[in-house]
Motif scaffolding. Structure first.
Motif, PDB file in Angstrom:
ATOM      1  N   ARG A 166       1.099  -1.169   0.106  1.00 53.54           N
ATOM      2  CA  ARG A 166       0.024  -0.018   0.181  1.00 53.54           C
ATOM      3  C   ARG A 166       0.895   1.387   0.037  1.00 53.54           C
ATOM      4  N   HIS A 167       1.993   1.388   0.844  1.00 51.49           N
ATOM      5  CA  HIS A 167       2.864   2.267   0.812  1.00 51.49           C
ATOM      6  C   HIS A 167       3.468   2.668  -0.563  1.00 51.49           C
ATOM      7  N   SER A 168       3.752   1.462  -1.234  1.00 53.83           N
ATOM      8  CA  SER A 168       4.534   1.845  -2.655  1.00 53.83           C
ATOM      9  C   SER A 168       3.505   2.171  -3.472  1.00 53.83           C
ATOM     10  N   PHE A 169       2.091   1.655  -3.525  1.00 54.99           N
ATOM     11  CA  PHE A 169       1.116   2.336  -4.321  1.00 54.99           C
ATOM     12  C   PHE A 169       1.038   3.697  -4.343  1.00 54.99           C
ATOM     13  N   ALA A 170       0.902   4.364  -2.988  1.00 55.20           N
ATOM     14  CA  ALA A 170       0.986   5.787  -2.849  1.00 55.20           C
ATOM     15  C   ALA A 170       2.180   6.571  -3.181  1.00 55.20           C
ATOM     16  N   THR A 171       3.269   5.816  -3.048  1.00 52.99           N
ATOM     17  CA  THR A 171       4.568   6.640  -3.375  1.00 52.99           C
ATOM     18  C   THR A 171       4.782   6.555  -4.927  1.00 52.99           C
ATOM     19  N   HIS A 172       4.510   5.519  -5.516  1.00 51.66           N
ATOM     20  CA  HIS A 172       4.882   5.462  -6.978  1.00 51.66           C
ATOM     21  C   HIS A 172       3.927   6.426  -7.804  1.00 51.66           C
ATOM     22  N   GLU A 176       5.128   9.722  -7.271  1.00 57.93           N
ATOM     23  CA  GLU A 176       6.347   9.860  -8.160  1.00 57.93           C
ATOM     24  C   GLU A 176       5.973  10.321  -9.540  1.00 57.93           C
ATOM     25  N   ALA A 177       4.745   9.502  -9.956  1.00 56.86           N
ATOM     26  CA  ALA A 177       4.512   9.692 -11.364  1.00 56.86           C
ATOM     27  C   ALA A 177       3.827  11.043 -11.702  1.00 56.86           C
ATOM     28  N   GLY A 178       3.598  11.869 -10.854  1.00 61.32           N
ATOM     29  CA  GLY A 178       3.169  13.056 -10.907  1.00 61.32           C
ATOM     30  C   GLY A 178       1.575  13.280 -10.453  1.00 61.32           C
ATOM     31  N   TYR A 179       0.972  12.424  -9.810  1.00 63.24           N
ATOM     32  CA  TYR A 179      -0.624  12.420  -9.527  1.00 63.24           C
ATOM     33  C   TYR A 179      -0.562  13.378  -8.214  1.00 63.24           C
ATOM     34  N   ASP A 180      -1.468  14.135  -8.272  1.00 61.84           N
ATOM     35  CA  ASP A 180      -1.622  15.251  -7.216  1.00 61.84           C
ATOM     36  C   ASP A 180      -1.904  14.763  -5.801  1.00 61.84           C
ATOM     37  N   ILE A 181      -1.780  15.353  -4.714  1.00 64.20           N
ATOM     38  CA  ILE A 181      -1.915  14.750  -3.406  1.00 64.20           C
ATOM     39  C   ILE A 181      -3.071  14.395  -3.004  1.00 64.20           C
ATOM     40  N   ARG A 182      -4.079  15.277  -3.571  1.00 64.98           N
ATOM     41  CA  ARG A 182      -5.451  14.835  -3.155  1.00 64.98           C
ATOM     42  C   ARG A 182      -6.270  13.668  -3.827  1.00 64.98           C
ATOM     43  N   THR A 184       5.184  12.149   0.599  1.00 68.41           N
ATOM     44  CA  THR A 184       5.887  13.302  -0.112  1.00 68.41           C
ATOM     45  C   THR A 184       7.639  13.134   0.265  1.00 68.41           C
ATOM     46  N   HIS A 185       7.865  12.528   1.466  1.00 64.34           N
ATOM     47  CA  HIS A 185       9.271  12.337   1.682  1.00 64.34           C
ATOM     48  C   HIS A 185      10.143  11.328   0.947  1.00 64.34           C
ATOM     49  N   VAL A 186       9.477  10.447   0.003  1.00 62.69           N
ATOM     50  CA  VAL A 186      10.085   9.730  -0.819  1.00 62.69           C
ATOM     51  C   VAL A 186       9.595  10.065  -2.314  1.00 62.69           C
ATOM     52  N   LEU A 187       9.222  11.154  -2.663  1.00 61.14           N
ATOM     53  CA  LEU A 187       9.155  11.652  -4.217  1.00 61.14           C
ATOM     54  C   LEU A 187      10.313  11.773  -4.856  1.00 61.14           C
ATOM     55  N   ASN A 188      10.316  11.472  -6.222  1.00 58.65           N
ATOM     56  CA  ASN A 188      11.414  11.600  -7.117  1.00 58.65           C
ATOM     57  C   ASN A 188      11.060  12.172  -8.327  1.00 58.65           C
ATOM     58  N   LYS A 189       9.754  12.372  -8.694  1.00 57.45           N
ATOM     59  CA  LYS A 189       9.536  12.643 -10.159  1.00 57.45           C
ATOM     60  C   LYS A 189       8.019  13.488 -10.030  1.00 57.45           C
ATOM     61  N   GLY A 196       4.884  15.818 -12.172  1.00 62.39           N
ATOM     62  CA  GLY A 196       4.039  15.695 -13.523  1.00 62.39           C
ATOM     63  C   GLY A 196       2.689  15.358 -13.337  1.00 62.39           C
ATOM     64  N   LEU A 197       1.535  15.436 -14.169  1.00 58.76           N
ATOM     65  CA  LEU A 197       0.339  15.344 -13.875  1.00 58.76           C
ATOM     66  C   LEU A 197      -0.298  14.520 -15.087  1.00 58.76           C
ATOM     67  N   PRO A 198       0.078  13.249 -15.356  1.00 60.87           N
ATOM     68  CA  PRO A 198      -0.574  12.299 -16.313  1.00 60.87           C
ATOM     69  C   PRO A 198      -1.960  11.804 -15.923  1.00 60.87           C
ATOM     70  N   PRO A 199      -2.779  11.403 -16.701  1.00 57.66           N
ATOM     71  CA  PRO A 199      -4.039  10.626 -16.371  1.00 57.66           C
ATOM     72  C   PRO A 199      -3.972   9.423 -15.138  1.00 57.66           C
ATOM     73  N   VAL A 200      -5.027   9.388 -14.404  1.00 52.73           N
ATOM     74  CA  VAL A 200      -4.805   8.482 -13.512  1.00 52.73           C
ATOM     75  C   VAL A 200      -5.050   7.008 -14.125  1.00 52.73           C
ATOM     76  N   ILE A 201      -3.978   6.151 -13.571  1.00 53.56           N
ATOM     77  CA  ILE A 201      -3.989   4.591 -13.751  1.00 53.56           C
ATOM     78  C   ILE A 201      -3.208   4.162 -12.890  1.00 53.56           C
ATOM     79  N   SER A 202      -3.421   2.586 -12.769  1.00 53.94           N
ATOM     80  CA  SER A 202      -2.732   2.016 -11.519  1.00 53.94           C
ATOM     81  C   SER A 202      -1.554   1.863 -11.725  1.00 53.94           C
ATOM     82  N   PRO A 203      -0.491   2.239 -10.767  1.00 54.11           N
ATOM     83  CA  PRO A 203       0.846   2.037 -10.838  1.00 54.11           C
ATOM     84  C   PRO A 203       1.099   0.529 -11.281  1.00 54.11           C
TER      85      PRO A 203
END
Length: 468
Positions: A418-424, A427-433, A451-456, A458-465
């Motif tokens: 679950r943590h990896s889902f949120a972080t990825h 990282e892909a640019g989806y907004d926090i909300r 946000t402590h582990v972000l590295n990328k 961007g704002l692409p359309p929402v799909i599953s990581p």
């Protein structure tokens, strides 16, 4: 027959130049190599004899996957059979068909799933079922009530009833009930004589002598605050000698995408599918195992998570990487359901008062669990035969073993997915909300920890990581 086979083979010394072991002897030799204790081997032989009797005249190499699964299904329907015996039978059949006969169809059977039928089914105090039992029944089973008098037990029962009337989660109910019982046993006073000083002394004892963590201290504090305010109906004010510790934020354990792939590759069968969905949807462990058939929408490629934390529903994306696997699993699950219907009425647990409102819903396909237990259980209260969801501990153990096998140098558990889902996603640019909504967080500050582990950006359309 099994005893005779073992006695005959153990008393004969064959000529090593001319000896060709029989199939029975090869099986016994296999049991020895697999470390099966000698006093269990005759039972393994009997289990194999039962399998042979079920398919008279049919070669073991020609048994197909459906034959094997149907046999195992009939085996696990025996609700009176002890769990260890089911587990032993499944193990005996697996060793015969997979390791000895090398049946290619048997190699496709999810033996981990059937082996888990030997585990105990969901206990009455499990979060899924606990609210079916009255508060008095749950309290009587708790060993801490031995130190409570009748007034103390009445106070605990009232606490549970008030928690249920305010629709607190069952886990919160269990935690608060436990803390109130600990407090009453520690204070050694009737509830009517308690004051805030007693609560402060108890909390100080937990912090100094028991050395509990800040989160545990806060949970105990919240439990006592509820108890004083709603049960004792008196003011709760901590003494000057005690101050609750500040809440700390820990960096979550996050796996890289390569580590996720390695972890999933080390898993098999239903465990791989469940772990993949947990990563691909960001669901919590109990949310995943409680999924119902009607919650999966293949047409819209989404999954509805019902009654999540805070009693909130939400929608998450169905990862396309696991869509076909999930469809195949549900097709197999439907065959299991139809076989249950032919053998007799098999029910499923329904939340709240739905069982009374819709009496036929408990045997409706739409309400069945997606990840159902391999074993049937008989409800001691109603006498109903039920098929509960798979026990969440099985997935936790499978993930732990897979992490050890892949040598991932992190504390990997199911929640790390679950943590990896949120972080990825971040990282892909989806907004926090957006991530907050997908995770089901009530406050965005909870989501901000990722946000402590972000590295990328961007704002692409929402799909599953899972589909990146």
């Amino acid at each position: 027959m099994g005893k005779n086979i073992i006695r005959k083979n153990s008393s004969t010394t064959p000529n090593p130049e001319t000896y060709r072991p029989s199939n029975w002897q090869r099986y016994l030799d296999l049991l020895s190599r697999q470390g099966v204790p000698e006093h269990y081997r005759r039972w393994y032989v009997r289990h194999v004899e039962e399998l042979l009797a079920a398919f008279p005249g049919k070669s073991l190499r020609k048994l197909n996957r459906e034959d094997i699964c149907n046999y195992l299904q009939n085996l696990t329907r025996q609700t009176q059979m002890p769990g260890w015996q089911i587990r032993q039978k499944v193990d005996a059949i697996r060793l015969l068909l997979v390791d000895l006969v090398r049946n290619t169809q048997a190699m496709e059977v999810d033996w981990n799933y059937w082996g888990e039928a030997g585990l105990e089914t969901l206990p009455a105090n499990h979060p899924t079922l606990a609210k079916e039992s009255p508060p008095e029944a749950l309290i009587q089973k708790n060993s801490r009530t031995k130190s409570l008098d009748s007034d103390g037990e009445a106070a605990v029962t009232k606490t549970v009833r008030l928690l249920r009337s305010q629709h607190y989660s069952i886990r919160t109910e269990n935690a608060y009930r436990d803390w109130v019982m600990r407090f009453l046993a520690f204070a050694g006073k009737p509830p009517a004589e308690l004051d805030s000083g007693d609560a402060g002394t108890f909390l100080s004892h937990l912090t100094v002598e028991r050395r509990i963590s800040q989160s545990t201290q806060r949970q105990a504090l919240n439990a006592l605050s509820f108890f004083y305010k709603h049960v004792l109906a008196r003011e709760f004010a901590l003494t000057e000698g005690f101050r609750p510790a500040k809440r700390t934020r820990r960096i979550p354990v996050v796996l890289s995408r390569e580590e996720i792939k390695r972890l999933l590759d080390a898993l098999e069968g239903i465990h791989r599918l469940m772990a993949g969905l947990m990563y691909g949807t960001g669901t919590r462990l109990l949310e995943l195992v409680r999924l119902r058939v009607q919650d999966v929408d293949f047409e819209r490629s989404l999954i509805v998570v019902r009654d999540g934390k805070g009693r909130k529903d939400r929608v998450v994306p169905l990862p396309m990487s696991f869509k076909e696997d999930l469809q195949a699993h549900l097709a197999e699950r439907r065959r299991q359901f139809e076989a249950d219907r032919l053998a007799g009425p098999v029910h499923v647990h329904l939340p709240d008062a739905l069982a009374r409102k819709y009496p036929q819903a408990s045997t409706d396909w739409r309400w069945q669990y997606v990840f159902a237990s391999a074993r049937l259980a008989r409800d001691p209260r109603s006498g109903q035969v039920r098929r509960h969801h798979i026990h969440e501990n099985t997935l936790q153990k499978a993930i732990h073993k897979a992490a050890q096998k892949t040598d991932i140098p992190k504390r990997v558990n199911s929640h790390a997915l679950r943590h990896s889902f949120a972080t990825h996603l971040l990282e892909a640019g989806y907004d926090i909300r957006t991530v907050q909504e997908l995770l089901g967080h009530a406050d965005v500050s909870t989501t901000m920890i990722y946000t402590h582990v972000l590295n990328k950006p961007g704002l692409p359309p929402v799909i599953s990581p899972a589909d990146f």
